[in-house]
Scaffold this active site. Structure first.
Site, mmCIF file in Angstrom:
data_model
loop_
_atom_site.group_PDB
_atom_site.id
_atom_site.type_symbol
_atom_site.label_atom_id
_atom_site.label_comp_id
_atom_site.label_asym_id
_atom_site.label_seq_id
_atom_site.Cartn_x
_atom_site.Cartn_y
_atom_site.Cartn_z
ATOM 1 C CE LYS A 139 -4.510 0.797 0.325
ATOM 2 N NZ LYS A 139 -5.588 -0.163 0.014
ATOM 3 N N GLY B 289 -20.526 6.857 3.207
ATOM 4 C CA GLY B 289 -19.383 7.128 2.329
ATOM 5 C C GLY B 289 -19.848 7.176 0.893
ATOM 6 C CE1 TYR B 290 -24.124 7.784 -2.674
ATOM 7 C CE2 TYR B 290 -23.300 9.330 -4.305
ATOM 8 C CZ TYR B 290 -24.222 8.380 -3.910
ATOM 9 O OH TYR B 290 -25.240 8.026 -4.763
ATOM 10 N N GLY B 291 -17.698 7.938 -1.965
ATOM 11 C CA GLY B 291 -16.611 7.983 -2.945
ATOM 12 C C GLY B 291 -16.907 6.949 -4.028
ATOM 13 C CG ASN B 292 -14.726 3.807 -7.138
ATOM 14 O OD1 ASN B 292 -14.924 2.666 -6.743
ATOM 15 N ND2 ASN B 292 -14.602 4.085 -8.413
ATOM 16 C CB ALA B 293 -16.472 1.783 -2.487
ATOM 17 N N GLY B 294 -18.883 3.730 -2.448
ATOM 18 C CA GLY B 294 -20.230 4.027 -1.955
ATOM 19 C C GLY B 294 -21.193 4.440 -3.059
HETATM 20 N N1 GLU Z 1 -7.250 0.279 -3.224
HETATM 21 C C1 GLU Z 1 -8.039 -0.893 -3.507
HETATM 22 C C2 GLU Z 1 -8.062 -1.817 -2.314
HETATM 23 O O1 GLU Z 1 -7.923 -1.413 -1.189
HETATM 24 C C3 GLU Z 1 -7.600 -1.568 -4.808
HETATM 25 C C4 GLU Z 1 -6.195 -2.086 -4.816
HETATM 26 C C5 GLU Z 1 -5.735 -2.558 -6.173
HETATM 27 O O2 GLU Z 1 -6.515 -2.517 -7.099
HETATM 28 O O3 GLU Z 1 -4.571 -2.942 -6.258
HETATM 29 O O4 GLU Z 1 -8.306 -2.979 -2.447
#
Ligand code: GLU
Length: 415
Positions: free
Chosen positions: A105, A217-222
């Site tokens: 990360k 949460g209303y980013g990409n996932a939400g």
């Molecule tokens: N950031 C996303 C996660 O936490 C995607 C990671 C990725 O696609 O490598 O899973």
């Protein structure tokens, strides 16, 4: 009260798993810490002519199963311990999904909301200038995370390609389609979570076409979870929120309208006809499905007892603390844990890597079908482990994921 440290939480979760699996003490100790971490000082020329130094990180937690994989997060509250925790969770996530990848990360302490496009581009390129020799398709492949976008991935890929003197699309995932992105990557995290939810609902006999949803949460996932809850199941989303507040309407909130209001007023809290609510209130609503898609540590021992949802889908990383986990388990709230629920993102990232290597492009339907197969298999594997060991879904997911990493480390002769 000080905020819980996410890395201590990740270590505590691993410690619980080590007990269940009766892990060798040395192997356990090795898995409690990242293999390597990089601390970066990134100078960026700002629009006013000044130079600002940003603090960045990249943590490569474990690569026994393959190259490290995981996003880069831009956030004002980023800390090295957050990145460590997230890199550990990536290790368990890729393993759980059976991907030939490890976990890593990255993060930069910054507030992208206050930066211009030019400043953001220079920060992205600066990040890669500092780390490029230590990442790459065979070493460590970054991707988007909180507040980083496909456009930023394109700048990073371009910088890496310039530095290596080749068109190296596979060095990063989550790219726009025109520069080696994959169909289905943008909504993959939410879609994967919804596939897992479908399995959980089947197990618990919940009819999702009649279910009510609250999404924090209303980013990409939400935001994608909102449209997919309707599109895939015909479910009713009654509450949504973002960092500025939330909105509740028992009759349901339309995803297109929410997107429009968010674009116009920079928050979903202003939906006409809906009642304004706080993020805390949203978590305690009487709904069937709670989607936690914001940040870590939002469900704690203080509010877990008041959660009324039957299923929690953790699209965020680390939204539930270990004490809260115990309370939810006692109260029979079915938690689909983060590194299972949000694994759709990295799974389609993996598909993107494969397509980049093949120089081939799969259709949306092909990607969805492959994602569904992987998510369903992973969910069923975790459910089986939870029954086998009589533990909650998070502990069960740990047993599956950690066992595979340990197996690879032993087979490679590391331990
Ligand atoms: N950031 C996303 C996660 O936490 C995607 C990671 C990725 O696609 O490598 O899973």
């Amino acid at each position: 009260m000080s905020k819980p440290n996410p890395f201590e939480i990740a270590q505590k979760q691993l410690d619980d798993c080590a007990k269940i699996l009766n892990l060798d003490a040395g192997v356990h100790e090795f898995l409690r810490h990242p293999k390597i971490e990089y601390h970066l000082s990134i100078p960026v020329r700002m629009d006013d002519g000044s130079t600002k130094i940003f603090q960045g990180y990249r943590v490569q937690y474990n690569d026994a199963l393959g190259p490290c994989k995981g996003g880069i997060r831009y956030h004002p509250d980023e800390t090295i311990d957050t990145v460590r925790a997230l890199s550990a969770w990536m290790t368990w996530k890729t393993s759980l999904l059976g991907l030939p990848l490890g976990g890593g990360k990255g993060g930069v302490i910054c507030n992208p909301k206050e930066m211009s496009m030019g400043e953001l581009e220079r920060l992205c390129r600066g990040y890669i200038d500092k780390i490029w020799q230590n990442i790459g398709p065979d070493k460590d492949v970054p991707a988007p995370d909180v507040y980083t976008t496909p456009q930023m991935m394109a700048w990073m890929m371009d910088e890496y390609s310039k530095l290596t003197g080749s068109n190296n699309f596979g060095c990063i995932t989550g790219k726009p389609l025109c520069v080696g992105g994959s169909c289905g990557r943008s909504d993959a995290t939410a879609r994967g979570g919804m596939y897992a939810l479908r399995e959980a609902a089947r197990e618990l006999n919940i009819d999702l076409s009649k279910a009510t949803f609250a999404i924090q949460g209303y980013g990409n996932a939400g935001s994608f979870a909102h449209s997919l809850a309707k599109e895939l199941f015909g479910g009713k989303v009654v509450a949504i929120s973002d960092s500025k507040g939330g909105a509740f309407n028992a009759k349901g909130i339309d995803a297109d309208e929410a997107a429009r209001i968010k674009a116009e007023t920079s928050t979903v809290a202003n939906i006409p006809g809906a009642k304004k609510i706080s993020n805390e209130e949203l978590l305690e609503l009487d709904v069937d499905i709670l989607v936690a898609a914001a940040l870590e540590n939002v469900i704690t021992k203080d509010n877990a007892g008041r959660v009324k949802a039957k299923i929690i889908v953790e699209l965020a990383n680390g939204p539930t603390t270990p004490e809260a986990d115990e309370i939810l388990f006692q109260n029979k709230v079915h938690v689909i844990p983060d590194f299972l629920a949000n694994a759709g993102g990295v799974t389609v990232s993996y598909f993107e890597m494969v397509q980049n290597i093949m120089r081939y492009c799969w259709s949306f339907d092909e990607v969805y079908a492959k994602l569904d197969e992987r998510m369903t298999m992973a969910y069923q594997g975790v459910l089986a482990a939870s029954k086998k060991y009589n533990v909650n879904m998070r502990q069960a997911a740990y047993t599956v994921a950690v066992s595979r990493v340990v197996d690879a480390m032993k087979t490679r002769g590391w331990v």
